[in-house]
Design a protein around this motif. Structure first.
Motif, PDB file in Angstrom:
ATOM      1  N   ALA A 141     -39.511 -19.249  23.483  1.00 37.59           N
ATOM      2  CA  ALA A 141     -38.665 -19.296  22.284  1.00 37.59           C
ATOM      3  C   ALA A 141     -38.421 -17.904  21.722  1.00 37.59           C
ATOM      4  CB  ALA A 141     -39.306 -20.195  21.227  1.00 37.59           C
ATOM      5  N   VAL A 142     -39.464 -17.081  21.661  1.00 36.55           N
ATOM      6  CA  VAL A 142     -39.305 -15.713  21.162  1.00 36.55           C
ATOM      7  C   VAL A 142     -38.382 -14.910  22.073  1.00 36.55           C
ATOM      8  CG1 VAL A 142     -40.510 -13.541  20.735  1.00 36.55           C
ATOM      9  CG2 VAL A 142     -41.498 -15.690  19.954  1.00 36.55           C
ATOM     10  N   ALA A 143     -38.556 -15.056  23.378  1.00 33.54           N
ATOM     11  CA  ALA A 143     -37.736 -14.303  24.330  1.00 33.54           C
ATOM     12  C   ALA A 143     -36.266 -14.698  24.216  1.00 33.54           C
ATOM     13  CB  ALA A 143     -38.241 -14.527  25.747  1.00 33.54           C
ATOM     14  N   PHE A 144     -35.974 -15.992  24.158  1.00 34.80           N
ATOM     15  CA  PHE A 144     -34.582 -16.437  24.070  1.00 34.80           C
ATOM     16  C   PHE A 144     -33.984 -16.123  22.702  1.00 34.80           C
ATOM     17  CE2 PHE A 144     -35.829 -19.405  27.588  1.00 34.80           C
ATOM     18  CZ  PHE A 144     -34.930 -18.900  28.523  1.00 34.80           C
ATOM     19  N   TRP A 145     -34.783 -16.214  21.649  1.00 29.79           N
ATOM     20  CA  TRP A 145     -34.265 -15.920  20.315  1.00 29.79           C
ATOM     21  C   TRP A 145     -33.860 -14.452  20.188  1.00 29.79           C
ATOM     22  CZ3 TRP A 145     -33.266 -19.075  16.164  1.00 29.79           C
ATOM     23  CH2 TRP A 145     -32.961 -18.427  14.963  1.00 29.79           C
ATOM     24  N   ASN A 146     -34.658 -13.561  20.758  1.00 29.92           N
ATOM     25  CA  ASN A 146     -34.384 -12.129  20.647  1.00 29.92           C
ATOM     26  C   ASN A 146     -33.406 -11.614  21.695  1.00 29.92           C
ATOM     27  OD1 ASN A 146     -36.160 -11.848  18.472  1.00 29.92           O
ATOM     28  ND2 ASN A 146     -37.908 -11.496  19.819  1.00 29.92           N
ATOM     29  N   SER A 147     -33.086 -12.429  22.684  1.00 29.91           N
ATOM     30  CA  SER A 147     -32.224 -11.977  23.771  1.00 29.91           C
ATOM     31  C   SER A 147     -30.790 -11.764  23.281  1.00 29.91           C
ATOM     32  CB  SER A 147     -32.244 -13.005  24.912  1.00 29.91           C
ATOM     33  OG  SER A 147     -31.364 -12.630  25.941  1.00 29.91           O
ATOM     34  N   TRP A 148     -30.210 -10.649  23.645  1.00 33.37           N
ATOM     35  CA  TRP A 148     -28.824 -10.370  23.264  1.00 33.37           C
ATOM     36  C   TRP A 148     -27.979  -9.835  24.420  1.00 33.37           C
ATOM     37  CZ3 TRP A 148     -26.534  -5.560  23.684  1.00 33.37           C
ATOM     38  CH2 TRP A 148     -27.386  -4.476  23.955  1.00 33.37           C
ATOM     39  N   PHE A 149     -28.606  -9.182  25.394  1.00 36.42           N
ATOM     40  CA  PHE A 149     -27.832  -8.531  26.444  1.00 36.42           C
ATOM     41  C   PHE A 149     -27.075  -9.512  27.340  1.00 36.42           C
ATOM     42  CE2 PHE A 149     -27.298  -6.254  30.509  1.00 36.42           C
ATOM     43  CZ  PHE A 149     -26.503  -5.204  30.050  1.00 36.42           C
ATOM     44  N   PRO A 150     -27.689 -10.650  27.785  1.00 33.07           N
ATOM     45  CA  PRO A 150     -26.912 -11.596  28.592  1.00 33.07           C
ATOM     46  C   PRO A 150     -25.660 -12.102  27.881  1.00 33.07           C
ATOM     47  CG  PRO A 150     -29.237 -12.092  28.767  1.00 33.07           C
ATOM     48  CD  PRO A 150     -29.103 -11.051  27.683  1.00 33.07           C
ATOM     49  N   VAL A 182     -41.266 -15.915  12.690  1.00 34.62           N
ATOM     50  CA  VAL A 182     -42.437 -15.746  11.835  1.00 34.62           C
ATOM     51  C   VAL A 182     -42.810 -17.073  11.175  1.00 34.62           C
ATOM     52  CG1 VAL A 182     -43.293 -14.629   9.749  1.00 34.62           C
ATOM     53  CG2 VAL A 182     -42.014 -13.302  11.429  1.00 34.62           C
ATOM     54  N   CYS A 183     -41.812 -17.863  10.801  1.00 36.35           N
ATOM     55  CA  CYS A 183     -42.084 -19.170  10.194  1.00 36.35           C
ATOM     56  C   CYS A 183     -42.618 -20.170  11.222  1.00 36.35           C
ATOM     57  CB  CYS A 183     -40.809 -19.725   9.557  1.00 36.35           C
ATOM     58  SG  CYS A 183     -40.203 -18.745   8.157  1.00 36.35           S
ATOM     59  N   LEU A 184     -42.214 -20.008  12.497  1.00 32.30           N
ATOM     60  CA  LEU A 184     -42.666 -20.924  13.536  1.00 32.30           C
ATOM     61  C   LEU A 184     -44.095 -20.622  13.979  1.00 32.30           C
ATOM     62  CD1 LEU A 184     -42.095 -23.109  15.751  1.00 32.30           C
ATOM     63  CD2 LEU A 184     -41.188 -21.241  17.162  1.00 32.30           C
ATOM     64  N   TYR A 185     -44.478 -19.358  13.980  1.00 26.81           N
ATOM     65  CA  TYR A 185     -45.750 -18.940  14.578  1.00 26.81           C
ATOM     66  C   TYR A 185     -46.969 -19.625  13.963  1.00 26.81           C
ATOM     67  CZ  TYR A 185     -49.506 -15.966  16.275  1.00 26.81           C
ATOM     68  OH  TYR A 185     -50.656 -15.513  16.845  1.00 26.81           O
ATOM     69  N   PRO A 186     -47.071 -19.788  12.629  1.00 26.16           N
ATOM     70  CA  PRO A 186     -48.286 -20.420  12.080  1.00 26.16           C
ATOM     71  C   PRO A 186     -48.565 -21.813  12.616  1.00 26.16           C
ATOM     72  CG  PRO A 186     -47.055 -19.339  10.337  1.00 26.16           C
ATOM     73  CD  PRO A 186     -46.186 -19.308  11.555  1.00 26.16           C
ATOM     74  N   VAL A 239     -29.135 -23.326  19.043  1.00 24.95           N
ATOM     75  CA  VAL A 239     -28.814 -24.194  20.185  1.00 24.95           C
ATOM     76  C   VAL A 239     -29.250 -23.548  21.487  1.00 24.95           C
ATOM     77  CG1 VAL A 239     -26.944 -25.274  21.478  1.00 24.95           C
ATOM     78  CG2 VAL A 239     -26.896 -25.294  18.984  1.00 24.95           C
ATOM     79  N   TYR A 240     -28.909 -22.270  21.671  1.00 22.71           N
ATOM     80  CA  TYR A 240     -29.277 -21.578  22.907  1.00 22.71           C
ATOM     81  C   TYR A 240     -30.795 -21.561  23.091  1.00 22.71           C
ATOM     82  CZ  TYR A 240     -24.467 -19.758  22.822  1.00 22.71           C
ATOM     83  OH  TYR A 240     -23.103 -19.639  22.802  1.00 22.71           O
ATOM     84  N   THR A 241     -31.505 -21.286  22.008  1.00 22.06           N
ATOM     85  CA  THR A 241     -32.968 -21.186  22.104  1.00 22.06           C
ATOM     86  C   THR A 241     -33.604 -22.525  22.438  1.00 22.06           C
ATOM     87  OG1 THR A 241     -32.988 -19.355  20.507  1.00 22.06           O
ATOM     88  CG2 THR A 241     -35.058 -20.518  20.877  1.00 22.06           C
ATOM     89  N   VAL A 242     -33.171 -23.574  21.771  1.00 21.66           N
ATOM     90  CA  VAL A 242     -33.750 -24.903  22.004  1.00 21.66           C
ATOM     91  C   VAL A 242     -33.463 -25.375  23.427  1.00 21.66           C
ATOM     92  CG1 VAL A 242     -33.657 -27.335  21.342  1.00 21.66           C
ATOM     93  CG2 VAL A 242     -33.699 -25.560  19.575  1.00 21.66           C
ATOM     94  N   VAL A 243     -32.190 -25.297  23.839  1.00 22.75           N
ATOM     95  CA  VAL A 243     -31.818 -25.768  25.181  1.00 22.75           C
ATOM     96  C   VAL A 243     -32.509 -24.933  26.252  1.00 22.75           C
ATOM     97  CG1 VAL A 243     -29.906 -26.063  26.799  1.00 22.75           C
ATOM     98  CG2 VAL A 243     -29.610 -26.677  24.395  1.00 22.75           C
ATOM     99  N   ALA A 244     -32.483 -23.612  26.090  1.00 23.73           N
ATOM    100  CA  ALA A 244     -33.092 -22.732  27.086  1.00 23.73           C
ATOM    101  C   ALA A 244     -34.603 -22.942  27.174  1.00 23.73           C
ATOM    102  CB  ALA A 244     -32.783 -21.273  26.743  1.00 23.73           C
ATOM    103  N   VAL A 272     -36.136 -11.880  12.770  1.00 24.52           N
ATOM    104  CA  VAL A 272     -37.518 -12.283  13.049  1.00 24.52           C
ATOM    105  C   VAL A 272     -38.018 -13.373  12.112  1.00 24.52           C
ATOM    106  CG1 VAL A 272     -38.029  -9.969  13.886  1.00 24.52           C
ATOM    107  CG2 VAL A 272     -38.577 -10.551  11.524  1.00 24.52           C
ATOM    108  N   LEU A 273     -37.313 -13.636  11.017  1.00 32.13           N
ATOM    109  CA  LEU A 273     -37.811 -14.592  10.026  1.00 32.13           C
ATOM    110  C   LEU A 273     -38.079 -15.983  10.601  1.00 32.13           C
ATOM    111  CD1 LEU A 273     -38.551 -14.962   7.066  1.00 32.13           C
ATOM    112  CD2 LEU A 273     -36.168 -15.562   6.602  1.00 32.13           C
ATOM    113  N   PRO A 274     -37.175 -16.582  11.393  1.00 34.62           N
ATOM    114  CA  PRO A 274     -37.471 -17.928  11.919  1.00 34.62           C
ATOM    115  C   PRO A 274     -38.692 -17.954  12.826  1.00 34.62           C
ATOM    116  CG  PRO A 274     -35.129 -17.431  12.093  1.00 34.62           C
ATOM    117  CD  PRO A 274     -35.813 -16.147  11.730  1.00 34.62           C
TER     118      PRO A 274
END
Length: 310
Positions: free
Chosen positions: A225-234, A289-293, A101-106, A285-287
């Motif tokens: 998408a990669v930046a928001f998916w990997n983000s944890w500090f905020p 990696v699946c999105l990148y192709p 949800v966070y990744t899609v909305v952001a 990282v799996l999601p």
């Protein structure tokens, strides 16, 4: 001399050129170059791929094999204890859903703001354009600091909400500059033709510019998408309820709490401590990696179109 319609539409006869081209044989030096090129690229590919294969192998290897340095690109002592211990937790799936949800909305908000802002900055006739570009560049090198940002988020009432993650990172200046450069190179003739047909600024942007900008848009979607998916500090900073965490914070807490000393611990705990980092990295990282192709075909052309000045 009579010129027929068939001769005008058929074009030049290139059959002889093609036949002669097919008959050309590569020189010995070109063959050597081709072999060396293939070997070098294979070595580079193997060196690049090895860390990922090693990480995947460690995720499913036994604790003794990992500590003994026996794991390379294939699991040794196949073991899924750590994987099951992570995915069996209900909170893991709740946090995974939060991350989606966070990744899609952001990403949607970031793309809307970045695209519109970049399109505005690409117009050289805009009054105050230099000031707007300067403000964007200023934020690229200077920030308010951790404590002022935290106080601002609290005062705005964003703590323990999705907006604490989405809004502070809504515009990445690097992505903004790439899109600005792309729009600056966009053919003005197309926009002028659309304006003559009766479209206003918003219609030109939505119906002409965006449909012809799929490459750079797909590239920016991947970046965000990669930046928001990997983000944890905020989330770690602005949220104090575990059910609101993204999965990256959940996995970070697992890594922080895992230990591999083996003193007074069960066999399962020792196994978890040995390869928990590898398992959590794979799950994270799996999601992506699946999105990148699905986006890769736009990736290179999108970056090049947005970074090369025509």
């Amino acid at each position: 001399m009579v010129t027929t319609t068939e001769s005008l539409t058929a074009g030049p006869d290139l059959s002889g050129i093609r036949a002669s081209t097919r008959g050309i044989k590569p020189t010995p030096s070109y063959r050597v170059f081709t072999v060396i090129n293939i070997v070098v690229l294979c070595l580079v590919g193997a060196i690049t791929l090895y860390p990922f294969l090693n990480l995947l192998a460690r995720s499913f290897s036994s604790e003794s094999a990992i500590r003994g340095g026996e794991v390379f690109v294939w699991p040794v002592g196949f073991n899924m204890t750590t994987l099951f211990s992570v995915i069996d937790q209900k909170l893991f799936w709740i946090n995974y859903g939060n991350t989606v949800v966070y990744t899609v909305v952001a990403t949607v908000i970031a793309m809307v703001l970045t695209t519109t802002f970049a399109y505005v900055l690409s117009k050289t006739h805009l009054k105050g354009r230099g000031l707007l570009v300067g403000l964007a560049l200023f934020t690229m090198f200077f920030s308010g600091g951790l404590i002022p940002n935290y106080m601002l988020i609290v005062e705005l009432g964003f703590k323990n909400t999705i907006w604490a993650i989405v809004l502070p990172q809504a515009i990445n200046v690097f992505n903004l500059l790439i899109m600005k450069s792309f729009f600056e190179n966009f053919p003005t003739e197309l926009e002028e033709a659309a304006a003559i047909d009766g479209l206003n600024t918003y219609g030109i942007f939505l119906r002409v510019v965006l449909p012809l900008s799929r490459a750079v848009l797909a590239t920016m979607v991947l970046f965000y998408a990669v930046a928001f998916w990997n983000s944890w500090f905020p989330a770690f900073l602005y949220m104090d309820k575990p059910e609101l965490y993204p999965v990256t914070v959940f996995l970070r807490n697992i890594i922080a709490g895992a230990t591999g000393t083996g003193e007074g611990l069960s066999d399962a705990a020792v196994q978890i401590g040995a390869n928990v980092k590898a398992v959590t990295t794979v799950l994270t990282v799996l999601p992506i990696v699946c999105l990148y192709p699905f986006i890769q075909k736009y990736f290179v052309s999108g970056v090049m179109l947005g970074s090369v000045k025509g």
